[in-house]
Write a protein that holds these residues in place. Structure first.
Motif, mmCIF file in Angstrom:
data_model
loop_
_atom_site.group_PDB
_atom_site.id
_atom_site.type_symbol
_atom_site.label_atom_id
_atom_site.label_comp_id
_atom_site.label_asym_id
_atom_site.label_seq_id
_atom_site.Cartn_x
_atom_site.Cartn_y
_atom_site.Cartn_z
ATOM 1 N N MET A 1 10.781 -2.498 -2.112
ATOM 2 C CA MET A 1 10.217 -3.687 -2.665
ATOM 3 C C MET A 1 11.076 -3.844 -4.004
ATOM 4 O O MET A 1 11.700 -2.906 -4.463
ATOM 5 N N GLY A 2 11.121 -5.086 -4.473
ATOM 6 C CA GLY A 2 11.896 -5.356 -5.638
ATOM 7 C C GLY A 2 11.429 -6.615 -6.268
ATOM 8 O O GLY A 2 10.819 -7.473 -5.574
ATOM 9 N N ARG B 1 0.418 -5.190 4.598
ATOM 10 C CA ARG B 1 1.033 -3.763 5.006
ATOM 11 C C ARG B 1 2.263 -3.872 5.756
ATOM 12 O O ARG B 1 3.212 -3.235 5.476
ATOM 13 N N SER B 2 2.342 -4.981 6.588
ATOM 14 C CA SER B 2 3.485 -4.865 7.534
ATOM 15 C C SER B 2 4.715 -5.172 6.942
ATOM 16 O O SER B 2 5.916 -4.936 7.366
ATOM 17 N N VAL B 3 4.730 -5.782 5.645
ATOM 18 C CA VAL B 3 6.394 -5.775 4.939
ATOM 19 C C VAL B 3 6.034 -5.090 3.733
ATOM 20 O O VAL B 3 6.891 -5.351 2.696
ATOM 21 N N PHE B 4 5.192 -4.219 3.574
ATOM 22 C CA PHE B 4 5.026 -3.503 2.174
ATOM 23 C C PHE B 4 5.420 -1.902 2.861
ATOM 24 O O PHE B 4 6.442 -1.302 1.971
ATOM 25 N N ASN C 1 -0.911 -2.186 -1.233
ATOM 26 C CA ASN C 1 0.189 -2.955 -1.068
ATOM 27 C C ASN C 1 0.633 -4.139 -1.975
ATOM 28 O O ASN C 1 0.929 -5.130 -1.896
ATOM 29 N N THR C 2 0.537 -3.318 -3.175
ATOM 30 C CA THR C 2 1.103 -4.076 -4.327
ATOM 31 C C THR C 2 2.281 -3.537 -5.057
ATOM 32 O O THR C 2 2.357 -2.347 -5.232
ATOM 33 N N VAL D 1 4.195 -13.943 6.919
ATOM 34 C CA VAL D 1 4.183 -13.023 5.807
ATOM 35 C C VAL D 1 4.211 -13.740 4.529
ATOM 36 O O VAL D 1 4.491 -14.843 4.303
ATOM 37 N N GLN D 2 3.339 -13.084 3.726
ATOM 38 C CA GLN D 2 3.167 -13.560 2.318
ATOM 39 C C GLN D 2 3.237 -12.510 1.162
ATOM 40 O O GLN D 2 2.861 -11.556 1.429
ATOM 41 N N LEU D 3 4.068 -12.930 0.196
ATOM 42 C CA LEU D 3 4.005 -12.344 -0.927
ATOM 43 C C LEU D 3 3.548 -13.189 -1.885
ATOM 44 O O LEU D 3 4.161 -14.116 -2.192
ATOM 45 N N VAL D 4 2.459 -12.857 -2.701
ATOM 46 C CA VAL D 4 2.089 -13.724 -3.817
ATOM 47 C C VAL D 4 2.274 -12.845 -5.310
ATOM 48 O O VAL D 4 1.649 -11.786 -5.445
#
Length: 117
Positions: free
Chosen positions: A34-35, A26-29, A76-77, A2-5
């Protein structure tokens, strides 16, 4: 993995504006809330704003009226528009993804926001 950039942090003068963005997979969005959180030096991490997959938003009282959180479900942003910035907004800002079914949190690496003249 998992990556959040996060991107968009920087130095801004009091009263200025910044736009933070967080790109993820997409898998974590898609189904997650989201926050944005922030952590100032010597302080605990605190919630700034959240947005559900349906677009319901929540803001901390310290930023309400000055910040706007939004999400682009096609890209996915998640974004955070910050206006009328104050020196007390100086912190590292973290993107967060929270799955309400598994109660799992995912975090980005953080982006520095400094408000100073």
């Amino acid at each position: 993995q998992v990556q959040l950039v996060e991107s968009g942090g920087g130095l801004v003068q009091p009263g200025g504006s910044l736009r933070l963005s967080c790109a993820t997979s997409r898998s974590v969005f898609s189904d997650n809330r989201m926050g944005w959180y922030r952590q100032a030096p010597g302080k605990q991490r605190e919630l700034v704003a959240t947005i559900t997959r349906d677009g319901a938003t929540y803001y901390a009282s310290s930023v309400k009226g000055r910040c706007t959180i939004s999400r682009d479900n096609a890209k996915n942003t998640v974004n955070l528009e910050m206006n009328s910035l104050k020196p007390e907004d100086t912190a590292v800002y973290y993107c967060n993804s929270f799955n309400t079914w598994t109660m799992s949190h995912y975090w980005g690496q953080g982006t520095q926001v400094t408000v100073s003249s």
